[in-house]
Enzyme design. Sequence first.
Site, PDB file in Angstrom:
ATOM      1  N   ASP A 194       0.829  -1.201   0.000  1.00 10.12           N
ATOM      2  CA  ASP A 194       0.000   0.000   0.000  1.00 10.12           C
ATOM      3  C   ASP A 194       0.865   1.253   0.000  1.00 10.12           C
ATOM      4  O   ASP A 194       1.810   1.373   0.783  1.00 10.12           O
ATOM      5  CB  ASP A 194      -0.909  -0.003   1.230  1.00 10.12           C
ATOM      6  CG  ASP A 194      -1.761   1.246   1.314  1.00 10.12           C
ATOM      7  OD1 ASP A 194      -2.704   1.367   0.510  1.00 10.12           O
ATOM      8  OD2 ASP A 194      -1.465   2.106   2.164  1.00 10.12           O
ATOM      9  N   GLU A 234       0.539  -1.605  -5.310  1.00 11.63           N
ATOM     10  CA  GLU A 234      -0.626  -0.735  -5.467  1.00 11.63           C
ATOM     11  C   GLU A 234      -0.163   0.681  -5.772  1.00 11.63           C
ATOM     12  O   GLU A 234       0.315   1.387  -4.891  1.00 11.63           O
ATOM     13  CB  GLU A 234      -1.479  -0.762  -4.185  1.00 11.63           C
ATOM     14  CG  GLU A 234      -2.773   0.025  -4.289  1.00 11.63           C
ATOM     15  CD  GLU A 234      -2.700   1.406  -3.660  1.00 11.63           C
ATOM     16  OE1 GLU A 234      -3.619   2.200  -3.895  1.00 11.63           O
ATOM     17  OE2 GLU A 234      -1.723   1.705  -2.950  1.00 11.63           O
TER      18      GLU A 234
END
Length: 496
Positions: A194, A234
């Site tokens: 992330d 991501e």
Amino acid sequence: MSDNNKVQLITYVDRFGGKTLSELHNVLTEELKGIFAGVHLLPFYYPIDGADAGFDPIDHTTVDNRLGSWSDIAAIGSEFDIMADMIVNHISADSDAFKDVLKHCEKSKFWELFLRKDSVFKQEQEEDIKKVFRPRPTSFFSDYTLADGKKVPFWTTFTAKQIDIDVTSKQGKNYLDSILTAFAKNNIKLIRLDAAGYAIKKAGSSCFMLNETFEFIQALSERAQCLGLQCLVEVHSHYQTQIDIAKKCSAVYDFALPPLILHSLFSKNVDALSHWLKISPRNCFTVLDTHDGIGIVDVGPSSGKPGLLGEKEIDLLVETIHRNSANQSRKATGASASNVDLYQVNCTFYDALARDDKAYLLARAIQLFCPGIPQIYYAGFLACENDMGLLEKTNVGRDINRPYISKDVLLESLKKPVVKALISLIDTRNNCSAFSGEFSVKGQGSNLSLEWKLDTEIARLDLDVETLDATIVINQEKENKKINLASLLNEEQNKV
């Protein structure tokens, strides 16, 4: 890439048929038995209800005890491929480590773990600071007063409660390694990195997706692989960036796919989608919706480089989503989502398609036939509508697509014709070995054909976005069948 080339679920632990890991485990093995081969468990760390719904962990290696324990995670992992979020960019301001810094100042053993303004900018460099890419309208520095009275500006890329870490420091590396170790011990196979694009900061740059960032991602991916883990990166960025990242890690998201599918259905033209599927990374995970919004930046131009869609096409795409959702998405997008610009549109994918079951099923069929491992978000799996009540309660734009689904609502939703038809498509995708073969795409105008071939086995989706007519052809050793999507949906509707 995961060896299990089957459909996965994305869900919060406490928002899908229960409140705990054990309850979710039961849902996966009972009500949803045989549907999903894996599950992306959105942040389950302590606390799940901080400043950013779990993406601001106080302790990244501790399961929030309201959900359960690591043994519950391991139990799910014994039956399903688990993906977990590794938040590489920041830690909560309420963490013990940051509290120690505030108390002991430069003498704290965690001093070098956290990034300060002077960690990157040795002096006031306004021109360099202006170059830093901002995903949020707030300042990327937040002042904290230490126990000795000194006011120090710390890096806070997302919110003032999320303190950026120095991933290049020894402490930063040890911190990230402790997370990898905890994952490896508890049956987690896949890691979603992330906010990895923001991890490296360098004066004079945008501090986003630098050459050093690519090197960091590659090194972290290699360390994870040594522990038996695979990394999914991501990053919302220009499509060429995704292609470049894919060469340095196990997998990337195909974030261009959702807006391109919407564009194809809205414009009745598949040219942009067809072009992308010819050049897109094959080591990817596909989504139509996630806990975040529908990415727009992923198909747009950037720094003089053309996008997959032009500015006028993007404007029309966004306005059509707003119109289809009766302007509900407009209330949750932009400033309402704390975004500095039109970074993404917050809306359920079902509402983005005006709650049209036929169009929605077609969109899912395209996803399931595209290269990569398909992940289906829990709200999208149940064809949920925008949660305006939750949005009004929290005033957080992304919450429009983050509903709390009780067990009773889950059971009722599974009876919906569009959901039952989607489950049938998932079953087809999971049980046809042709999807492990070679992919090819043909598309022009309103017609698109996506085909998979493995030896003599074939799986093909033929569709027309003008008429929304679509047919799946499966030819394999044990079974030959033809599925018309409209007929499949009608059959389920007639059963109601």
